[in-house]
Design an enzyme around this catalytic site. Structure first.
Site, mmCIF file in Angstrom:
data_model
loop_
_atom_site.group_PDB
_atom_site.id
_atom_site.type_symbol
_atom_site.label_atom_id
_atom_site.label_comp_id
_atom_site.label_asym_id
_atom_site.label_seq_id
_atom_site.Cartn_x
_atom_site.Cartn_y
_atom_site.Cartn_z
ATOM 1 N N GLY A 229 0.711 -1.217 0.008
ATOM 2 C CA GLY A 229 -0.067 -0.057 -0.074
ATOM 3 C C GLY A 229 0.813 1.322 -0.182
ATOM 4 O O GLY A 229 0.135 2.446 -0.013
ATOM 5 N N PRO A 271 5.547 -4.409 -0.209
ATOM 6 C CA PRO A 271 5.251 -3.408 -1.147
ATOM 7 C C PRO A 271 5.102 -4.064 -2.667
ATOM 8 O O PRO A 271 5.895 -4.859 -2.964
ATOM 9 C CB PRO A 271 6.245 -2.422 -1.052
ATOM 10 C CG PRO A 271 7.397 -3.075 -0.910
ATOM 11 C CD PRO A 271 6.843 -4.022 -0.083
ATOM 12 N N GLY A 272 4.318 -3.681 -3.607
ATOM 13 C CA GLY A 272 4.011 -4.033 -4.882
ATOM 14 C C GLY A 272 4.454 -2.840 -5.643
ATOM 15 O O GLY A 272 5.576 -2.505 -6.269
ATOM 16 N N ARG A 273 3.479 -2.023 -5.624
ATOM 17 C CA ARG A 273 3.720 -0.574 -6.498
ATOM 18 C C ARG A 273 5.049 0.111 -6.088
ATOM 19 O O ARG A 273 5.413 0.721 -6.998
ATOM 20 C CB ARG A 273 2.476 0.272 -5.945
ATOM 21 C CG ARG A 273 2.270 1.515 -6.904
ATOM 22 C CD ARG A 273 1.087 2.179 -6.037
ATOM 23 N NE ARG A 273 0.012 1.628 -5.632
ATOM 24 C CZ ARG A 273 -1.039 1.012 -6.713
ATOM 25 N NH1 ARG A 273 -1.041 1.679 -7.965
ATOM 26 N NH2 ARG A 273 -2.007 0.439 -6.264
ATOM 27 N N ARG A 309 -5.341 0.435 -15.928
ATOM 28 C CA ARG A 309 -5.712 1.091 -14.930
ATOM 29 C C ARG A 309 -6.468 2.262 -14.908
ATOM 30 O O ARG A 309 -7.471 2.564 -14.082
ATOM 31 C CB ARG A 309 -4.346 1.633 -14.073
ATOM 32 C CG ARG A 309 -3.614 0.414 -13.607
ATOM 33 C CD ARG A 309 -2.415 0.834 -12.984
ATOM 34 N NE ARG A 309 -2.784 1.126 -11.502
ATOM 35 C CZ ARG A 309 -2.837 2.537 -10.923
ATOM 36 N NH1 ARG A 309 -2.330 3.480 -11.748
ATOM 37 N NH2 ARG A 309 -3.321 2.627 -9.674
ATOM 38 N N TYR A 313 -9.871 2.032 -12.767
ATOM 39 C CA TYR A 313 -10.021 3.029 -11.686
ATOM 40 C C TYR A 313 -10.031 4.328 -12.059
ATOM 41 O O TYR A 313 -9.946 5.187 -11.024
ATOM 42 C CB TYR A 313 -8.750 2.742 -10.930
ATOM 43 C CG TYR A 313 -8.506 1.282 -10.490
ATOM 44 C CD1 TYR A 313 -9.029 0.156 -10.114
ATOM 45 C CD2 TYR A 313 -7.180 0.819 -10.953
ATOM 46 C CE1 TYR A 313 -8.830 -0.812 -9.718
ATOM 47 C CE2 TYR A 313 -6.656 -0.333 -10.953
ATOM 48 C CZ TYR A 313 -7.648 -1.325 -10.477
ATOM 49 O OH TYR A 313 -7.223 -2.662 -10.144
ATOM 50 N N CYS A 346 -11.917 -1.995 -29.708
ATOM 51 C CA CYS A 346 -13.317 -1.885 -29.982
ATOM 52 C C CYS A 346 -14.332 -1.676 -28.966
ATOM 53 O O CYS A 346 -15.012 -2.471 -28.626
ATOM 54 C CB CYS A 346 -13.862 -2.942 -30.853
ATOM 55 S SG CYS A 346 -15.024 -2.266 -31.902
ATOM 56 N N GLU A 347 -13.787 -0.701 -27.989
ATOM 57 C CA GLU A 347 -14.682 -0.134 -26.745
ATOM 58 C C GLU A 347 -14.532 1.156 -26.469
ATOM 59 O O GLU A 347 -13.416 1.522 -26.453
ATOM 60 C CB GLU A 347 -14.273 -1.500 -25.919
ATOM 61 C CG GLU A 347 -15.073 -1.141 -24.552
ATOM 62 C CD GLU A 347 -15.225 -2.308 -23.648
ATOM 63 O OE1 GLU A 347 -15.007 -3.340 -23.977
ATOM 64 O OE2 GLU A 347 -15.329 -2.177 -22.531
ATOM 65 N N TYR A 382 1.100 -3.272 -11.958
ATOM 66 C CA TYR A 382 -0.335 -3.292 -12.531
ATOM 67 C C TYR A 382 -0.358 -2.827 -13.822
ATOM 68 O O TYR A 382 -1.633 -2.607 -14.247
ATOM 69 C CB TYR A 382 -1.332 -2.948 -11.388
ATOM 70 C CG TYR A 382 -1.102 -3.350 -9.908
ATOM 71 C CD1 TYR A 382 -1.164 -4.511 -9.442
ATOM 72 C CD2 TYR A 382 -0.459 -2.138 -9.231
ATOM 73 C CE1 TYR A 382 -1.059 -5.056 -8.206
ATOM 74 C CE2 TYR A 382 -0.332 -2.591 -7.662
ATOM 75 C CZ TYR A 382 -0.625 -4.107 -7.320
ATOM 76 O OH TYR A 382 -0.418 -4.282 -6.058
#
Ligand code: LLP
Length: 426
Positions: A229, A271-273, A309, A313, A346-347, A382
């Protein structure tokens, strides 16, 4: 504490490598990772006893290898992540364990691997205690606790509180200790990951909840994990959390527990991020430029199949233009205009410049030409890890920038990769 990096909206290099050169050598879209940033971020956290990389952020085996060389260990949330850890040479039986499995359930594959390789488990649901106890009685376990509140940069990344599926609910600790005892499992650690994007006020509450939970479990607790986090700045007005303060709060918690239990307590962070975000950049090429009413669109060859992302989000990523020298020198002086950056899918939600709820948000960007490149920053966490084959797009290549060299660490997918697992029944 590092200072937030500058992200000028015009740039022709990433970590000393020419953007156009990288695009020419590896094609676009391409993820490039600066190895030195990973090493520096692990070093930032050296006051913690253990830095456990949440590999879900970016799990290419070359990245895991560099994390290992930097002295960190890994977390795994699936059978695949356990296998990645083992493949790179992390040993779950060392102290601290090279791999820990943290999840809210076991699927059969993960349970088999955990049992076979003695991977320590951070259980996030009471049922996991029975399932593990049945197969591997007598082991130490850790418990991930949901203290009843949470925090996140988006509701989708908030991992505490009654709406979250994560962790063991704080008032069920006693019940879980009972279950564990039935199988001779000893609770040797507690873990709290409350969400991505923690601030210090919130952290005070987390530390106090951790202390209360540890007291309930008692002196068998030898390790506490602060979870992940740790935020990184995506925008120029954002900054890092004060790491000294962050550590001081956890260290004080650990010391009070040591005094109470009469033995050392290991302090982990997960931690990842923080380790992966800033090392990664997505390079993409502008393939079309068009006006729709008053809006100007740059359409690029990366989409939300490469970086999800923004659509998931409303996440903000810094974007810069890199001129393609093959197109000659752009007209001077360079002007800037509000631009919407979209991808090839295509979105209609395939837009990199959007806010939560799917509202497009034009961004002032330098004038550019079809054939120029966009550099999308802070994309290492991510990014590729959540990439998909939607619209039958081939996932991008990944490249490690290290010691002045650019090394391919995952080749671009091909049509053969795409259909390899598919069959037409006769
Ligand atoms: N530990 C646990 C148990 C976690 O669930 C997570 C993230 C982490 C550590 C690492 O959190 P970090 O330090 O990276 O914030 N896809 C979202 C983030 C999802 C995070 C899920 N769990 C995004 O792109 O922001």
């Amino acid at each position: 504490m590092p200072t937030p990096p500058d992200f000028p909206d015009l740039r022709d290099e990433v970590a000393g490598h020419s953007v156009a050169g990288l695009a020419q050598e590896f094609g676009t879209p391409v993820y490039v990772y600066d190895a030195a940033t990973i090493t520096a971020r692990v070093a930032d956290l050296q006051s913690f006893d253990v830095v456990r990389y949440a590999q879900k952020a970016c799990s290419n085996i070359a990245i895991l290898d560099r994390v290992k060389r930097a002295g960190a260990v890994v977390d795994a949330v699936s059978a695949g992540e356990i296998e990645r850890g083992l493949h790179v040479g992390f040993d779950p039986r060392t102290s601290p364990p090279g791999i820990v499995y943290t999840a809210d359930l076991f699927d059969e594959d993960a349970l088999d691997l955990v049992v076979r390789h003695q991977v320590p488990v951070n259980v996030g649901s009471p049922d996991m205690i029975d399932q593990l106890g049945h197969r591997a009685p007598g082991r130490p376990i850790m418990m991930r606790i949901n203290p009843g509140f949470g925090h996140g940069h988006s509701q989708k990344t908030n991992t505490g509180g009654p709406q979250s599926k994560h962790g063991i609910w704080h008032s069920q600790i006693d019940d879980c200790l009972h279950r564990a005892r039935k199988y001779g499992l000893t609770v040797t650690g507690l873990h709290m990951h409350i969400g991505s994007g923690t601030d210090l006020d919130h952290l005070r509450q987390v530390c106090s909840a951790m202390e209360t939970a540890c007291r309930l479990v008692g002196p068998t607790v030898e390790t506490i994990s602060a979870g992940g986090g740790l935020p990184v700045p995506y925008r120029s007005d954002q900054s890092y959390v004060d790491l000294d303060e962050y550590f001081a709060l956890w260290d004080a918690t650990r010391k009070r527990l040591e005094a109470e239990f009469g033995h050392a307590v290991t302090l982990e962070i997960e931690p990842g991020r923080y380790l992966a975000a800033e090392c990664g950049t997505l390079i993409t090429q502008i393939r079309a430029i068009k006006r729709m009413g008053d809006n100007l669109f740059y359409l690029v060859d990366a989409g939300f199949n490469d970086l999800a992302r923004p659509i998931l989000y409303g996440a903000y990523h810094p974007i810069a233009v890199a001129y393609n020298p093959e197109l000659g020198t752009p007209n001077q002086p360079i002007s800037r205009a509000p631009v919407i950056v979209g991808g090839p899918l295509c979105e209609s939600g395939d837009i990199f410049t959007q806010t939560e709820g799917g509202y497009v948000e034009p961004r002032a960007l330098p004038q550019a030409r079809v054939g120029d490149f966009l550099v999308i920053g802070v994309a290492g966490a991510y990014g590729f890890a959540m990439a998909s084959n939607y619209n039958s797009k081939f996932r991008a290549a990944e490249v490690l920038l290290e010691g002045g060299q650019a090394k391919l660490i995952r080749r671009r997918e091909t049509f053969a990769d795409l259909i390899e697992l598919e069959r037409i029944p006769q």
